[in-house]
Structure formats: C-alpha cells, structure tokens
Design a protein around this motif. Sequence first.
Motif, short mmCIF file in Angstrom:
data_model
loop_
_atom_site.label_atom_id
_atom_site.label_comp_id
_atom_site.label_asym_id
_atom_site.label_seq_id
_atom_site.Cartn_x
_atom_site.Cartn_y
_atom_site.Cartn_z
N GLU A 294 1.41 2.56 8.49
CA GLU A 294 0.02 2.18 8.73
C GLU A 294 -0.95 2.55 7.61
O GLU A 294 -2.05 2.00 7.54
N ARG A 295 -0.55 3.48 6.71
CA ARG A 295 -1.53 3.99 5.76
C ARG A 295 -1.09 3.98 4.31
O ARG A 295 -1.90 3.67 3.42
N GLY B 271 -2.42 10.91 8.07
CA GLY B 271 -3.29 10.21 9.00
C GLY B 271 -4.73 10.08 8.57
O GLY B 271 -5.59 9.68 9.36
N THR B 272 -5.03 10.38 7.30
CA THR B 272 -6.42 10.41 6.83
C THR B 272 -6.73 9.22 5.93
O THR B 272 -6.11 9.08 4.87
N PRO B 273 -7.68 8.36 6.29
CA PRO B 273 -8.09 7.26 5.40
C PRO B 273 -8.71 7.82 4.13
O PRO B 273 -9.36 8.88 4.15
N GLU C 288 3.39 -1.61 -0.27
CA GLU C 288 2.81 -2.95 -0.15
C GLU C 288 1.34 -2.88 0.23
O GLU C 288 0.48 -3.56 -0.36
N LEU C 289 1.03 -2.05 1.22
CA LEU C 289 -0.36 -1.90 1.65
C LEU C 289 -1.21 -1.26 0.57
O LEU C 289 -2.31 -1.75 0.25
N MET C 290 -0.73 -0.17 -0.02
CA MET C 290 -1.53 0.54 -1.01
C MET C 290 -1.76 -0.30 -2.26
O MET C 290 -2.84 -0.24 -2.87
N ASN C 291 -0.77 -1.08 -2.68
CA ASN C 291 -0.99 -1.95 -3.84
C ASN C 291 -2.10 -2.96 -3.56
O ASN C 291 -2.96 -3.22 -4.40
N LYS C 292 -2.09 -3.51 -2.36
CA LYS C 292 -3.12 -4.47 -1.97
C LYS C 292 -4.50 -3.82 -1.97
O LYS C 292 -5.47 -4.36 -2.52
#
Length: 489
Positions: free
Chosen positions: A18-19, A91-93, A23-27
């Motif tokens: 989720e964080r 868990g920290t944005p 793939e997510l972090m590159n985006k």
Amino acid sequence: MAVIETDREVGWEKDYAERINPELMNKLLHRAVPVLEWTGWKITRVGPGFCESVLPLVVETTNQHGTHQAALISLSADYTGGMALTTLLTGTPLTGIHRGHPEESASLWLVGMDVKYENPSTSHLRAVSRVDPKTARRIQSRYFSGRVVLATIEVEFWSEDGERVAVAVMRYFAQATQKLLEHRSGGEQSPMTKLNLKTSARIIAGLRAMGGPAASQTTTDAQGRQLRIDGPHNHDRVAAGTHGVLQAKRLQKVLPQLGAMVGARTRQCDQVLRSIDGIEQLVMIGAGLDMRPIRRAADLRGATVFELDLPVMLAERQRVIERLEQQSGAVADAPERHQIAADFLQDDVGELLQKHFAFSETALTLFVYEGCSMYFDEQQNQRLLRSIRRRMKHPQSVLWMDCVTPAVINEGTGDPNIHEFVDRMEMIGERFVYGPADPRAFLRSCGFVCSSDVTAQQFLGSEDPTLGEYRFVTACQDVVDLDSVGPVE
C-alpha cells in the motif's frame, strides 16, 4: 515526549503493497520530482531498511565524456538513501509524495552529503542502500516517540560488471510533520510552517499572473525619473515570485481549469467592488498576496483597506508591496491600508476590527472572504462570519466569498483531475474540508441574506461542468438579530 500515532501494527506485506512498493513509489516520485522521470531513474527493489535503484546510461544522464554526470549520481544517492529510510517509517505517508494530512505524515529531506567517485560510470548504474539493524531501531524509536531523526546512511554504486563506481554518505532529517509544524518555544513558527503558508498564497498569485500579459510600459514622474508601469498581472507576478509561478504551473497541469477558476474569482469579486458606489472600506479576510488595493486603486480612491491574515503572511505581503514600490512606484496611488494580524481559528475577527482605531462599523464596507472557506469546517466558518456580521452596521455593506461544492470534498465530482488537485493541495498542507451544500441556507445561519450565487461556469459562460464546482456568493445583512440565533459553539 508525545508519541506519534500511526498504524505501526501494519505488517511488512501490507506496508509494501500500500505504501512503498517500487511500482507505486516510482509513479509517485516521478510525479513529484520530474527530473527523476526525465533521467529514467527508478527503484527496483525495497525491503526493511533497504533500497536498490537504477540510473540508466542514456544521452540525458551523461556528460561530455559519455559517462554519468556526477550530479545525477548524487541525485540517485539522495532518493535511494531516502527511500531506505522511508521503509522504516512503517505505515507513515511521506509529505509531498503520498496523500496524507500533516497529522499523519512524515517530513524528510537531505541535509548533507559526501560522495566519493571512484571510477567512471560507463553502464547502467545500480545504487544500493542498507541501514544496519542498530541504526534502523534507533531511527524508528526516535521517530515514533515524536523526536527528530538525524540519520547517516550509506549508498554504494555498482556498474553492470560489478565494479564499484562511487560511495555516498548521506545525512537525512526526518520528523513527524505535525511536530514540525508546531510553534517553537516563544510562539515562533517553524520554517516549514512559514513556507507552507506562503506557498498557497504564492500559487494563487502565480495563477493570476499566468492569466495576463507580461508586457509593461514606462512613464516619467514629476522628477523626470523613468518608472515602469506594470499591468495588474505583473503585480501578481512579483507577488508570486519564481516559486509561486512554478508551483502554479505544476498545479495547472493537474487541473487545467484552475487558472480559469482563479481568474473568474478575481474578476467576479472586482465586479462586485466596482458596483458599490461610494465604498468607504474594504476588509480583506485572508489577504494573502492579493494585490487588489493596488490593482483596483482607482475604485478604492478615498476608501480605507484592512488586510487580515497571519503575521507571517502579512510580513510577506508587506515585503512584496515594498518591492513593487521600489520597482515601479505602483503603490503611490493605493488607498490607505492597515494590516491586522489574526488567527481565524483563535481570534474573534470582528472584535479585532472593532478595536482598530480606523475601522467604522457604520461605514459602507465590502468584506472579502477569499480562498479560506474550504479550509475550515462548517462551525469554524460560521463563527468567523457571524463575528463579521456583528460589525456590519451599514445597511448596504456587502460580504463576498468563494466556496466549493461538497462534491469536491467528497470526491463526487466525476472529474479525477479535481481529486488529484485536492490531493496535491493536501500535500502542501492545504486540506479542503468544507463546501456548503446550500450556500444560501449556510449564509442565513450566519446572519446574511444571499443576493447572488454564481458558479465559475456560469460567470465564464462555459460548458465545462468542472467549473461548476466553484462558486462565488455575495450577501448583505439579515434583519434577524444575530443574538437571537445564538453563538456557534
């Protein structure tokens, strides 16, 4: 020491999914830091206290020798080491990267670095950063107990042939954003708080500046000096500065209608101002960097202007106005101005006005409540507007305000660009929390009678439904005695 509340029970698998997965972090990183996308840099693997990334060897990343540009290796080190640290903040944005309110996010940035380049980089460059277990435990202990984290993290760079190209020692600062934004001892605001407050105002000035011509003219004053006479949009360009124009352009890419919305709000409010014959006072509630007293000086001749905002914002506003005066003498014809420092969540704004020696409750006044209502909840808005209403004693005095629809807050507009824009604003600490479902009923609850309610779509004569989510309302005082309505608790 206050403990930072976050979901630390989140397991690695859930946090990864989720964080922080590559793939997510590159985006997210490519969106937030365009140079990373431009160079093709990307994260390839992450683990607890670990990050691996690749900087490709392509034309855009090389120097005159055809090897990696040293500065881009340092850039890769920054984000590789920073990502290794981020994996430990379970868990920290991350502020500016993930969606998240300051109450739940972490702020992280580089404060120092030492890079040793050992060999020319002639292939795709793999960066590896590992935080040793002892350092990882210390980072987590300090962060989740609400303390400042100062962490030194190493990043190694390897060629495709297994040759070490460089090693970097990176020093990072990390802290819970809510702690960072708190006032320091003695009431001083942190640099982060000051930056966030200025950024929002600069963005609006930047959007106004982008909406007009850049041309200027010169004239000669009585002493024979050449003065540059800028159009109204050049006032805004000075107010925005390079930072404001840049941020405005970035947000305009997210929500193409944003410039039209801000332009419509400025023009519509100016129309209301011009329609008040014999205006004696202009009260700007949330003055920011709006140069209306200078831009509309002719319409305010003989009037008195009151500019209300937080102290740090008023100081920035005064700095900009003094700069305008030095550059063009544009302030010479401006009306009499008074600044009143106010925290809209703590102070009774009406009482502050009443106590000011130059303010008159019985004078014909336009109260402009601009760019604020969406950041306060319903009760906070009611408290402020009722306070203003009690100081509106002239029967023809007018309130002007802008607001968004509830769909903007609840992600119900059907336009994904609006929701991404709201996310971006939240990332800089400007969270939208309120939009009245019925502006007329809301104003009635504050002691006003709505006389005009128009959307940006209607004002511009556009068919774009997105513009219909932004409204401008004007109101006059209700005959109902506010004391009979009762205060907002």
